[in-house]
Design a protein around this motif. Structure first.
Motif, short mmCIF file in Angstrom:
data_model
loop_
_atom_site.label_atom_id
_atom_site.label_comp_id
_atom_site.label_asym_id
_atom_site.label_seq_id
_atom_site.Cartn_x
_atom_site.Cartn_y
_atom_site.Cartn_z
N ALA A 187 -126.98 -84.45 30.60
CA ALA A 187 -126.24 -83.44 31.24
C ALA A 187 -127.05 -82.27 31.24
N LEU A 188 -126.91 -81.48 32.16
CA LEU A 188 -127.39 -80.18 32.31
C LEU A 188 -126.38 -78.95 32.25
N ILE A 189 -126.04 -78.30 31.41
CA ILE A 189 -125.19 -77.06 31.41
C ILE A 189 -125.68 -75.87 31.73
N VAL A 216 -128.22 -81.85 27.34
CA VAL A 216 -127.50 -82.81 26.50
C VAL A 216 -128.13 -83.98 26.51
N LEU A 217 -128.49 -84.30 25.10
CA LEU A 217 -129.04 -85.66 25.06
C LEU A 217 -128.46 -86.50 24.14
N SER A 218 -129.04 -87.76 23.91
CA SER A 218 -128.58 -88.90 23.23
C SER A 218 -128.59 -88.24 21.48
N GLU A 219 -127.68 -89.10 20.73
CA GLU A 219 -127.89 -88.27 19.47
C GLU A 219 -129.16 -88.92 18.87
N GLU A 220 -129.76 -90.02 19.38
CA GLU A 220 -131.30 -90.34 18.63
C GLU A 220 -132.18 -89.28 19.56
N ASP A 221 -132.37 -88.87 20.60
CA ASP A 221 -133.37 -88.05 21.19
C ASP A 221 -133.00 -86.66 20.39
N TYR A 222 -131.80 -85.99 20.07
CA TYR A 222 -131.45 -84.98 19.67
C TYR A 222 -132.01 -84.93 18.22
N ALA A 223 -131.74 -85.94 17.64
CA ALA A 223 -132.49 -86.17 16.07
C ALA A 223 -133.52 -86.31 16.11
N LYS A 275 -131.57 -75.03 25.39
CA LYS A 275 -131.25 -75.29 24.09
C LYS A 275 -130.84 -76.91 24.24
N TYR A 276 -131.38 -77.59 23.30
CA TYR A 276 -130.91 -78.98 23.40
C TYR A 276 -129.84 -79.46 22.21
N MET A 277 -128.94 -80.36 22.68
CA MET A 277 -127.88 -80.50 21.80
C MET A 277 -127.27 -82.04 22.24
N ALA A 278 -126.61 -82.52 21.42
CA ALA A 278 -126.00 -83.98 21.29
C ALA A 278 -124.47 -83.54 21.92
N VAL A 305 -121.62 -77.13 34.63
CA VAL A 305 -122.12 -78.42 34.55
C VAL A 305 -122.90 -78.58 35.62
N LEU A 306 -124.17 -78.58 35.90
CA LEU A 306 -124.79 -78.77 36.97
C LEU A 306 -125.07 -80.22 37.58
N PHE A 307 -125.28 -81.28 36.37
CA PHE A 307 -125.04 -82.67 36.64
C PHE A 307 -124.81 -83.20 35.40
N THR A 308 -124.44 -84.44 35.31
CA THR A 308 -124.02 -85.34 34.13
C THR A 308 -124.00 -86.88 34.59
#
Length: 267
Positions: free
Chosen positions: A24-26, A47-54, A80-83, A107-110
């Motif tokens: 998603a993009l906020i 917003v990334l997956s938990e794995e990609d953010y880690a 800013k990247y986040m899960a 939220v621009l897209f999700t």
């Protein structure tokens, strides 16, 4: 929103939508809030997956700026990247400044249908915490004003610290009373001054107190606060007439230091 911001926003949306790992993009920040300048950058939360953010966390790349894509000179994306778990935590337990960061966010897209609902619950004043927060700030005011400034011969750093805590606690009570979120302590006074003409005068008195650190200016500041606040003073606080507070009992312990308020500043 300026036309060049709107154009650049579409580019930003396309840029991240084409990346398959972006959930998603906020869009947030000054442009989203409508207080932008012509040269303001575009703030977004990806917003990334938990794995990609880690992975980004391990590589210390959870934030970046992207230039060269905006349609105006000097423009860039502040990313800013986040899960998703961060968004949920902000909605459930976020601080005032964390919640304010999502004020008017879009939220621009999700690719996750739950995210818009989560985001809508972040920039919301937490009324269920209001009474406890007010009690905490009143306790801080009491401790630093009635005890440290009025009863103890403080000097140097400790006096400065006590004065700052008096001002801070009064400002936090003012915004808590009005149920107003604010972005950071650096802008706390700005938000208080915008509440009303009376609150603006309160910040003027706060400025004077910060400059002089004198007890008489602390009296003027706190007395005026008591005049304009509609908050009910907690029953186990000193009376609302700071000129004649009953600070210490003969045994040396404050009569206002009940078990309820003692717990606030002892842990």
């Amino acid at each position: 929103m300026y036309p060049h911001h709107r154009e650049s926003l579409e580019i930003m949306k396309k840029h991240f939508e084409e990346q398959g790992n972006v959930i998603a993009l906020i869009f947030g920040g000054s442009v989203a809030k409508g207080c932008e300048r012509p040269d303001s950058d575009l703030d977004c939360m990806v917003v990334l997956s938990e794995e990609d953010y880690a992975k980004r966390e391990r590589e210390h790349t959870t934030a970046e700026t992207i230039g060269g894509l905006c349609t105006y000179e000097g423009g860039y994306f502040d990313v800013k990247y986040m899960a998703k778990s961060f968004l949920q935590d902000a909605a459930d337990h976020g601080s005032k400044s964390a919640r304010n960061a999502f004020d008017k966010a879009q939220v621009l897209f999700t690719r996750d249908s739950e995210i818009p609902e989560i985001v809508s619950h972040i920039a919301v004043f937490q009324r269920e915490e209001k009474a406890d927060k007010l009690l905490s700030f009143f306790a801080d005011l009491w401790l630093n004003y009635y005890y440290f400034l009025k009863s103890c011969p403080l000097d140097g750093y400790m006096r400065l610290h006590a004065v700052n805590e008096v001002i801070y606690s009064v400002y936090r009570i003012t915004l808590q009373e009005q149920e107003i979120l604010f972005p950071s302590n650096r802008r706390l006074q700005e938000f208080v001054a915008a509440v009303s003409p009376e609150a603006k005068r309160l910040t003027d008195l706060g400025d004077r107190l910060a400059q002089t650190q004198q007890v008489e200016d602390a009296d003027a500041f706190v007395n005026y606060f008591y005049q304009i606040t509609s908050c009910e003073i907690p029953k186990d606080m000193p009376p609302s007439s700071p000129a004649t507070p009953q600070i210490l009992s003969s045994g040396g312990e404050s009569p206002a230091l009940s078990s309820r308020t003692r717990g606030i500043w002892e842990g």
